[in-house]
Design a protein around this motif. Structure first.
Motif, PDB file in Angstrom:
ATOM      1  N   UNK A  21       0.856  -1.187   0.000  1.00 52.55           N
ATOM      2  CA  UNK A  21       0.000   0.000   0.000  1.00 52.55           C
ATOM      3  C   UNK A  21       0.890   1.234   0.000  1.00 52.55           C
ATOM      4  N   UNK A  22       0.428   2.291  -0.657  1.00 53.17           N
ATOM      5  CA  UNK A  22       1.101   3.584  -0.555  1.00 53.17           C
ATOM      6  C   UNK A  22       0.189   4.521   0.224  1.00 53.17           C
ATOM      7  N   UNK A  23       0.772   5.196   1.229  1.00 58.93           N
ATOM      8  CA  UNK A  23      -0.012   6.097   2.073  1.00 58.93           C
ATOM      9  C   UNK A  23       0.576   7.500   1.959  1.00 58.93           C
ATOM     10  N   UNK A  24      -0.293   8.512   1.911  1.00 63.37           N
ATOM     11  CA  UNK A  24       0.145   9.904   1.760  1.00 63.37           C
ATOM     12  C   UNK A  24      -0.245  10.725   2.987  1.00 63.37           C
ATOM     13  N   UNK A  25       0.576  10.730   4.026  1.00 61.06           N
ATOM     14  CA  UNK A  25       0.234  11.529   5.207  1.00 61.06           C
ATOM     15  C   UNK A  25       0.268  13.015   4.877  1.00 61.06           C
ATOM     16  N   UNK A  26      -0.565  13.791   5.567  1.00 57.54           N
ATOM     17  CA  UNK A  26      -0.598  15.238   5.345  1.00 57.54           C
ATOM     18  C   UNK A  26      -0.215  16.009   6.603  1.00 57.54           C
ATOM     19  N   UNK A  27       0.087  15.286   7.675  1.00 56.50           N
ATOM     20  CA  UNK A  27       0.432  15.935   8.942  1.00 56.50           C
ATOM     21  C   UNK A  27       1.189  14.947   9.811  1.00 56.50           C
ATOM     22  N   UNK A  28       1.800  15.467  10.868  1.00 56.24           N
ATOM     23  CA  UNK A  28       2.473  14.598  11.835  1.00 56.24           C
ATOM     24  C   UNK A  28       1.470  13.621  12.434  1.00 56.24           C
ATOM     25  N   UNK A  29       0.251  14.107  12.700  1.00 54.75           N
ATOM     26  CA  UNK A  29      -0.780  13.217  13.256  1.00 54.75           C
ATOM     27  C   UNK A  29      -1.049  12.033  12.337  1.00 54.75           C
ATOM     28  N   UNK A  30      -1.100  12.297  11.041  1.00 49.50           N
ATOM     29  CA  UNK A  30      -1.297  11.194  10.086  1.00 49.50           C
ATOM     30  C   UNK A  30      -0.163  10.179  10.199  1.00 49.50           C
ATOM     31  N   UNK A  31       1.069  10.693  10.261  1.00 47.87           N
ATOM     32  CA  UNK A  31       2.234   9.802  10.358  1.00 47.87           C
ATOM     33  C   UNK A  31       2.135   8.957  11.621  1.00 47.87           C
ATOM     34  N   UNK A  32       1.796   9.610  12.738  1.00 47.72           N
ATOM     35  CA  UNK A  32       1.680   8.905  14.016  1.00 47.72           C
ATOM     36  C   UNK A  32       0.616   7.813  13.938  1.00 47.72           C
ATOM     37  N   UNK A  33      -0.511   8.131  13.332  1.00 46.76           N
ATOM     38  CA  UNK A  33      -1.594   7.147  13.220  1.00 46.76           C
ATOM     39  C   UNK A  33      -1.125   5.915  12.439  1.00 46.76           C
ATOM     40  N   UNK A  34      -0.422   6.154  11.341  1.00 46.30           N
ATOM     41  CA  UNK A  34       0.068   5.036  10.525  1.00 46.30           C
ATOM     42  C   UNK A  34       1.097   4.211  11.301  1.00 46.30           C
TER      43      UNK A  34
END
Lengths: 454, 454
Positions: B40-53
């Protein structure tokens, strides 16, 4: 206890002492922190000696505190849990000078002046100049810097490779002799600045620099510290590659004149040094003079002779003892915050106002191009109220610096005195630092109680 | 599998894809290493997104490989164990430019040209120039460097502070905005160069530099690579602060002329750039010309116009694709050793003799002031014998560099291609690196299989 006897057996008798004078000397540094004595002082003469002591100490959970000239300013070398003071000064050989690679290999007890004397005939110099004639091992342990950092960088920037004895007796080699590397984790960077809490540095490969073609120095006096600070910011903004740019305030200049019997103007002063080729240097000096005059400097004088430059820099170098010498029997506490350049002027003014409000005596000197400055506060170490006021001032100044995006210590290191600020400065990074300490030194024998605490 | 569905729920549907083209794009880099696709490719848009992943992935032991522009040269971004490719390119905002502090705050997906375009109006520039228009996060992850490192340093020297999301979802801040610090362990240095194996960089504070008052460029051709190399060593020895000093060999110059339809002399060449004030710069250029002539240079031409300089540096920057373009359908392997300066000439000659002996096609370009150079070896990725010969040559060259006190990689990083040399280069330090990896990423989810291996 059999610590002394055991160590005498492990090394030679003349490498171990319980002599009171030696224990006293190894129980203190240049700071106001109260001395505490080691049980034994050991003088290793080789990496093998260091390894033998560490293995022994690690098995028995005996604290080990590396020591060299004792010029630290935050109690780094004070053995707060007793144990072994590991005096590295017998390991003081310059092992190799590789002139065309701008590299030297030294043992940790090699000191700055010794190194520069040896380098001079090769047309080289070692750039880090913290004032004291400190050892290379000690300077690496605290990531020392000083007057020339604005141009040549901090100690960490000079360290190419290290040999480190870990607490369990393993010896590792970090870095390489290449000018740069993207290979592996940056262990050089981790051990530089670790203040003896992760291992003992037993060899260093350091970057040195070619003596510049031309050197010139200048001195500019101003009516206020604020004007000095604005000048410094403008010089950096203009991209002029000053080799030194040092701020000294009026009370400190007064102390210097008394101490050295000189007659420098007793006014806020910026000291400059320029390194470069002859024509570029001339243009740099003119540009700085123009900026200083734009900021209203009262005098601007250039020193082109070596003797004039020596006198000028001597007065900067003695400023610390010179200021303190005015107050016999007192000790001093030196703050060491470092802030972003644009915050420098305000931070220096704030410091002066804190000193005035508290009614304390203090002189301010600073590495103006780095945003790093020291308030040398005079304290009576036996007067708890006096020490308390100095600590209170430091607390407020550090809080101010951290709020401005700065650090509690630009160059002196954490030691005992800055432990209280590590959590505020590093937040949840401190937890990671502690786990790295725990990983490398699970028995907490290396300089326990310092830097990350316990 | 429910990885895709879970991530769609965790973020938004348009931040997650299983699209084949995207998986293909995220399964390779610029190197010869064989692509392997992420699930899968994931495109985080914030630090919160990165943390969630990261939290999700850490719970399920799913590999996470940070990705930006994919310009890495050692397979760093190839997800060799599948899992999640974390594409950081939506986090591409320049958050703050602090002109008088020479600092910028950027998200990891900000690229070099984007940053320099924004800085120009402030009279500033970002110095690290690895050739590719790489991202700041990627450059920090590999401790990138390039043409200007001889004067301005590597990526690690520019990083003042980082925000890093750790594998368990903790977010830490390392460093400060001060020009220097002796506070705590040097975590900035640890995360820079960690190649995504310890966490995800989500924000960077970087040092930038003032645009120099004057810039000049020059080109000197020689009859041999050895004469180029000796000139470079002599320039460094004279302490001339060149801003760039790049070596290009004859085959590479030929490729550049064909690719760009230029007519540069097809001879071993040194390209120079000078930054400084007008008078100092003139003296620097004269001094370099004198040295080059002393080493027998065939031609020495100075470019003072911006257009002339652009053409000159364009030819250096395209040298990599230009050389490869001569051999359609082939890939290339670029060696990246870095040796002490005095070993540079011999190492470059040795490399040419290895290429000749093996009957392989290769061009050599180098950062002559750093002792770092690349042999770009043309290989057919589908011909195991060809790839094997290239690996054999690399093995011998790395062994040579390590014996000379150098490193297997001056700037490209370890990734997949240099793992085999980590033990030879770092010895027992590698064990410590592995234990640091284990400490910070106990479930081995961060870019598994890279750098320190497993």
């Amino acid at each position: 206890m059999n610590l002394y006897a055991d160590l005498c057996e492990l090394l030679r008798v003349d490498q171990v002492t319980q002599n009171d004078a030696e224990r006293m000397r190894h129980g203190q540094d240049e700071s106001y922190h109260r001395p505490q004595l080691p049980d034994v002082v050991v003088f290793p003469e080789s990496t093998d000696d260091v390894v033998a002591v560490l293995r022994y100490a690690n098995d028995r959970r005996t604290p080990v505190v590396p020591f060299a000239v004792g010029s630290s300013l935050e109690g780094h070398v004070i053995p707060v849990r007793g144990g072994i003071s590991l005096d590295m000064m017998r390991m003081n050989k310059i092992r190799e000078i590789r002139r065309d690679d701008f590299l030297v290999c030294v043992e940790p007890g090699v000191c700055k002046e010794q190194l520069n004397a040896a380098l001079k005939r090769y047309g080289l110099f070692f750039s880090v100049d913290p004032g004291a004639d400190a050892s290379m091992g000690g300077m690496a342990a605290t990531n020392a810097s000083g007057t020339t950092t604005v141009r040549y960088g901090v100690m960490r920037d000079q360290v190419r490779a290290l040999e480190v004895a870990l607490p369990d007796g393993r010896v590792i080699h970090t870095g390489s002799l290449a000018a740069k590397s993207s290979s592996g984790y940056h262990l050089n960077g981790l051990f530089v600045g670790s203040e003896g809490t992760l291992g003992v540095i037993t060899e260093l490969w350091l970057r040195v620099h070619g003596l510049p073609e031309s050197v010139s120095a200048a001195r500019a006096t101003f009516s206020s510290i604020a004007a000095c600070a604005s000048t410094a910011v403008a010089v950096m903004g203009a991209g002029i590659p000053v080799a030194r740019m040092e701020l000294i305030d009026e009370p400190t200049m007064r102390g210097v004149n008394r101490y050295r019997n000189t007659s420098f103007p007793e006014a806020p002063t910026l000291f400059f040094e320029f390194h470069g080729n002859a024509s570029g240097l001339q243009q740099d000096v003119s540009a700085v003079r123009e900026i200083a005059e734009g900021e209203g400097c009262a005098s601007f004088s250039v020193e082109t002779t070596e003797e004039g430059r020596k006198r000028l820099w001597d007065s900067r170098h003695v400023s610390y003892p010179a200021f303190r010498a005015q107050f016999p029997g007192k000790r001093s506490l030196a703050t060491d915050v470092c802030v972003p350049l644009t915050e420098f002027a305000a931070a220096v003014s704030y410091t002066r106002s804190l000193l005035d409000e508290a009614g304390m005596i203090g002189g301010i000197v600073g590495h103006a191009g780095d945003g790093n400055f020291h308030a040398q506060i005079i304290v009576d170490p036996d007067d708890p109220q006096d020490v308390g006021k100095a600590h209170d001032l430091t607390d407020r100044l550090v809080h101010y610096a951290l709020t401005s995006g700065g650090t509690c210590t630009g160059e002196h290191g954490v030691g005992l005195g800055k432990r209280a600020y590590q959590s505020a400065e590093h937040g949840s990074s401190l937890e990671l630092m502690r786990s790295i300490k725990q990983l490398i030194d699970p028995n907490n024998i290396m300089n326990p109680g310092k830097l990350v605490g316990d």
